[in-house]
Design a protein around this motif. Structure first.
Motif, PDB file in Angstrom:
ATOM      1  N   THR A  54     -10.768  11.575  -2.520  1.00 20.80           N
ATOM      2  CA  THR A  54     -10.650  10.189  -2.076  1.00 20.80           C
ATOM      3  C   THR A  54     -10.201   9.991  -0.631  1.00 20.80           C
ATOM      4  O   THR A  54     -10.479   8.964  -0.034  1.00 20.80           O
ATOM      5  CB  THR A  54      -9.664   9.493  -3.023  1.00 20.80           C
ATOM      6  OG1 THR A  54      -8.542  10.378  -3.219  1.00 20.80           O
ATOM      7  CG2 THR A  54     -10.296   9.187  -4.365  1.00 20.80           C
ATOM      8  N   SER A 103       0.809  -1.213   0.000  1.00 15.21           N
ATOM      9  CA  SER A 103       0.000   0.000   0.000  1.00 15.21           C
ATOM     10  C   SER A 103       0.841   1.261   0.000  1.00 15.21           C
ATOM     11  O   SER A 103       1.942   1.292   0.535  1.00 15.21           O
ATOM     12  CB  SER A 103      -0.904  -0.006   1.240  1.00 15.21           C
ATOM     13  OG  SER A 103      -1.690   1.156   1.290  1.00 15.21           O
ATOM     14  N   THR A 104       0.269   2.309  -0.613  1.00 14.75           N
ATOM     15  CA  THR A 104       0.860   3.633  -0.459  1.00 14.75           C
ATOM     16  C   THR A 104       0.313   4.277   0.824  1.00 14.75           C
ATOM     17  O   THR A 104       0.605   5.420   1.104  1.00 14.75           O
ATOM     18  CB  THR A 104       0.549   4.522  -1.686  1.00 14.75           C
ATOM     19  OG1 THR A 104      -0.880   4.584  -1.858  1.00 14.75           O
ATOM     20  CG2 THR A 104       1.178   3.971  -2.954  1.00 14.75           C
ATOM     21  N   GLY A 129      -4.301   5.951  -9.419  1.00 10.67           N
ATOM     22  CA  GLY A 129      -3.005   5.413  -9.000  1.00 10.67           C
ATOM     23  C   GLY A 129      -2.863   3.999  -9.519  1.00 10.67           C
ATOM     24  O   GLY A 129      -2.374   3.751 -10.619  1.00 10.67           O
ATOM     25  N   ASN A 130      -3.346   3.035  -8.723  1.00  9.71           N
ATOM     26  CA  ASN A 130      -3.312   1.632  -9.147  1.00  9.71           C
ATOM     27  C   ASN A 130      -4.473   1.324 -10.093  1.00  9.71           C
ATOM     28  O   ASN A 130      -4.608   0.209 -10.576  1.00  9.71           O
ATOM     29  CB  ASN A 130      -3.352   0.732  -7.907  1.00  9.71           C
ATOM     30  CG  ASN A 130      -2.538  -0.521  -8.082  1.00  9.71           C
ATOM     31  OD1 ASN A 130      -1.705  -0.615  -8.989  1.00  9.71           O
ATOM     32  ND2 ASN A 130      -2.765  -1.504  -7.239  1.00  9.71           N
ATOM     33  N   THR A 138      -4.849   1.963   1.744  1.00 12.84           N
ATOM     34  CA  THR A 138      -5.301   0.569   1.697  1.00 12.84           C
ATOM     35  C   THR A 138      -4.888  -0.148   2.978  1.00 12.84           C
ATOM     36  O   THR A 138      -5.672  -0.909   3.562  1.00 12.84           O
ATOM     37  CB  THR A 138      -4.706  -0.138   0.460  1.00 12.84           C
ATOM     38  OG1 THR A 138      -5.202   0.515  -0.704  1.00 12.84           O
ATOM     39  CG2 THR A 138      -5.080  -1.604   0.400  1.00 12.84           C
TER      40      THR A 138
HETATM   41  N1  F0G Z   1      -6.611   8.636  -3.771  1.00 12.51           N
HETATM   42  C1  F0G Z   1      -6.142   8.138  -2.623  1.00 12.51           C
HETATM   43  C2  F0G Z   1      -6.258   8.963  -1.391  1.00 12.51           C
HETATM   44  C3  F0G Z   1      -5.550   6.848  -2.601  1.00 12.51           C
HETATM   45  O1  F0G Z   1      -5.092   6.364  -1.454  1.00 12.51           O
HETATM   46  C4  F0G Z   1      -5.438   6.125  -3.808  1.00 12.51           C
HETATM   47  C5  F0G Z   1      -4.825   4.809  -3.840  1.00 12.51           C
HETATM   48  C6  F0G Z   1      -5.961   6.703  -4.977  1.00 12.51           C
HETATM   49  C7  F0G Z   1      -6.537   7.950  -4.909  1.00 12.51           C
HETATM   50  C8  F0G Z   1      -5.909   6.010  -6.276  1.00 12.51           C
HETATM   51  O2  F0G Z   1      -6.849   4.988  -6.358  1.00 12.51           O
HETATM   52  O3  F0G Z   1      -5.304   3.117  -6.823  1.00 12.51           O
HETATM   53  O4  F0G Z   1      -7.757   2.879  -7.153  1.00 12.51           O
HETATM   54  O5  F0G Z   1      -6.404   4.297  -8.683  1.00 12.51           O
HETATM   55  N2  F0G Z   1      -4.190   4.298  -2.873  1.00 12.51           N
HETATM   56  C9  F0G Z   1      -3.685   2.912  -2.835  1.00 12.51           C
HETATM   57  C10 F0G Z   1      -3.205   2.575  -1.442  1.00 12.51           C
HETATM   58  C11 F0G Z   1      -2.772   2.571  -3.914  1.00 12.51           C
HETATM   59  O6  F0G Z   1      -2.353   1.701  -1.292  1.00 12.51           O
HETATM   60  O7  F0G Z   1      -3.727   3.144  -0.496  1.00 12.51           O
HETATM   61  P1  F0G Z   1      -6.569   3.738  -7.316  1.00 12.51           P
END
Ligand code: F0G
Length: 398
Positions: free
Chosen positions: A364, A122-123, A226-227, A126
Motif C-alpha cells: 500500500t 491520519s496515521t 487499518g481503518n 491520508t
Molecule cells: N497501508 C497503508 C500504508 C496505510 O497508510 C493504511 C491506512 C492502510 C494500509 C490501511 O488501509 O485504513 O483503508 O484499512 N492509512 C490511513 C492513514 C489510516 O491515515 O493514512 P485502511
C-alpha cells in the motif's frame, strides 16, 4: 445516489453527509453504469481509465494521474511459497500510497460541492495525499495526526504541501473522532474513508487487478487493514465489474492486521459480525495502528461474502517480510504494506492458502514513507579511504 449499508436509506450525491441519519451506519455510493469493457481500450493507464464508474463530474476532475500502478509477478517469492504471486505496488502513486486514488475522487467531489476547507485525521498517508490534492485544487487543508506516531516521510509531505498540521495528544481513533465532530458542525469537508467518495477512488485497485489479469479474478487478494476502507473499496470494485459481466469469478478478500491492533481479525476469528474496539492499539506499522476502524462493518461483509479470511502478524513478522520482499523481489514497501506479505506467509504455513493458488498482495505504501524503520533495520555503511586498494580489500577479502 448514496445508500446506507444497513437500513438502505437513500441520500443524494450532493448531500454532505458521512453516516446514515436514520440508523448511524456507513454509507456507500451506488454506481451501475451500463457500459462495455471495450471502452477502456486505448485509454491512458490511470485510474480514470474507468471514469464511467466514478460518481463525479468529469469536467471537474482533480488528478495527478494516480493509479495504473505496477502489477509485478513475483516468481522468486511465489516459487518459495508454492503459489502464483503478484504484487500491486501502490507506493508508485503520486504521493507514494494508494490514498491518492481516493483523494482524487474526494477532492473532485469537494470542488463539485464548492467547499473551501478540507480535513482529515491520519496515521500519515491520508494526510500526505490530502495535502497534495488540496494544494492542487486550491483548498485550505487541516490535518490531525497522532503525536509522535507518524512516520517522517508522511509528516514531511503533509507539511511541505502546505497543510495546516496539528499534532493531537492521543491516538488516530481519538483524532478521527475530534475532526469528525468538527466536520459535522460544518467547519470542514471530511476526507477520511468514512466519506464514501474516497472508497469510489480506491475501488479502482480492484478494477486494475482484474484488468491486469486479462479480465480474470485472482483466487485471493491480500492486504493490510487499518481503518478498513481499502478492503471494502477493493471488494466493491471487483463486485461492480462482476455485476457488469466483465469477470466471472470473485476473489477471496483477506485482511491482515498487526497483533496489537486487530479488531477485525479478532472478530473474524470468533465468527462475529461486529468488532470489539481495541482501546490502546500498538504496532511498529504506524499506518495501521488503529483500534476502532470506521469501515469495520463493510470490511467484515467483504471478508464473509467473499469466503475470505483475516489473520494477525507480529511486528517482527512484518519487518522480516518487509526485508524479504525488498531482497528477493526488489520491491521496497513500508511496514504496514509488508503486513500483507507477512500474512500470506503465515496463511501458507497454516495451509489456509492452497498450493498453486493465484494470490495478489496489495502493498500500500512506499519504503521511503518510513525512512527511520528502514535505516534501523540495516547496519551502517563501512567507512573507507577513497582508494582502489582500500575498496578491493573490502569487496574481495582474501
Ligand atoms: N497501508 C497503508 C500504508 C496505510 O497508510 C493504511 C491506512 C492502510 C494500509 C490501511 O488501509 O485504513 O483503508 O484499512 N492509512 C490511513 C492513514 C489510516 O491515515 O493514512 P485502511
Amino acid at each position: 445516489m448514496m445508500k446506507c449499508i444497513t437500513c438502505g436509506e437513500q441520500y443524494g450525491l450532493d448531500e454532505i453527509i458521512y453516516t446514515c441519519i436514520k440508523c448511524g451506519s456507513t454509507l456507500e455510493v451506488v454506481c451501475r453504469p451500463d457500459v462495455s469493457k471495450d471502452i477502456f481500450n486505448c485509454r491512458k493507464s490511470t485510474m480514470w481509465k474507468y471514469k464511467e464508474f466514478m460518481p463525479v463530474d468529469e469536467s471537474k476532475i482533480v488528478s495527478l494521474e494516480e493509479g495504473g500502478t505496477p502489477f509485478c509477478k513475483c516468481q522468486n517469492l511465489g516459487d518459495k511459497l508454492g503459489i502464483k504471486l503478484y504484487v500491486k505496488v501502490e507506493g508508485s502513486n503520486p504521493t507514494g500510497s494508494f490514498k491518492d486514488r481516493g483523494m482524487s475522487v474526494g477532492i473532485t467531489k469537494a470542488v463539485e460541492l464548492g467547499v473551501n476547507t478540507v480535513g482529515c485525521a491520519s496515521t500519515g498517508n491520508t494526510s500526505a495525499s490530502l495535502a497534495a490534492y488540496a494544494a492542487r485544487a486550491g483548498k485550505r487543508c487541516i490535518v490531525l495526526l497522532p503525536s509522535g506516531k507518524v512516520a517522517l516521510g508522511k509528516l514531511a509531505q503533509a507539511m511541505f504541501h502546505g497543510a495546516e498540521v496539528l499534532s493531537v495528544n492521543g491516538n488516530f481513533d481519538e483524532a478521527l473522532e475530534t475532526i469528525t465532530a468538527l466536520a459535522l458542525e460544518g467547519q470542514l469537508y471530511l476526507l477520511n474513508s468514512v466519506n464514501p467518495f474516497r472508497l469510489e477512488g480506491q475501488k479502482s485497485i480492484g478494477f486494475e487487478v482484474v484488468d491486469d489479469l486479462g479480465w480474470k479474478s485472482p483466487d485471493r487478494i491480500i492486504l493490510p487493514v487499518g481503518n478498513a476502507g481499502n478492503i471494502s473499496a477493493i471488494w466493491k470494485g471487483v463486485k461492480e465489474f462482476h455485476e457488469a459481466g466483465f469477470i466471472e469469478d470473485l476473489p477471496m478478500m483477506t485482511g491482515i492486521q498487526a497483533v496489537g491492533a486487530a479488531p477485525i481479525a479478532n472478530a473474524v476469528r470468533n465468527g462475529k459480525n461486529s468488532i470489539e474496539i481495541v482501546t490502546n492499539p500498538e504496532t511498529i506499522a504506524t499506518a495501521i495502528r488503529i483500534g476502532a476502524p470506521v469501515s469495520a462493518q463493510k470490511a467484515l461483509r467483504a471478508i464473509y461474502e467473499s469466503n475470505g479470511t483475516a489473520e494477525t502478524v507480529t511486528d517482527d513478522e512484518i519487518l522480516d517480510a518487509q526485508k524479504l520482499l525488498a531482497r528477493t523481489e526488489g520491491i521496497g514497501v513500508e511496514p504496514a504494506s509488508a503486513a500483507s506479505i507477512a500474512g500470506l506467509i503465515k496463511l501458507v504455513e497454516n495451509e489456509e492458502v492452497d498450493k498453486g493458488e493465484q494470490v495478489v498482495c496489495i502493498v500500500t505504501g512506499h519504503l521511503l514513507k518510513d525512512p527511520n524503520t528502514a535505516i534501523n533495520a540495516c547496519v551502517e555503511p563501512v567507512e573507507i579511504e577513497a582508494s582502489v586498494e582500500a575498496l578491493s580489500k573490502i569487496i574481495n577479502p582474501r
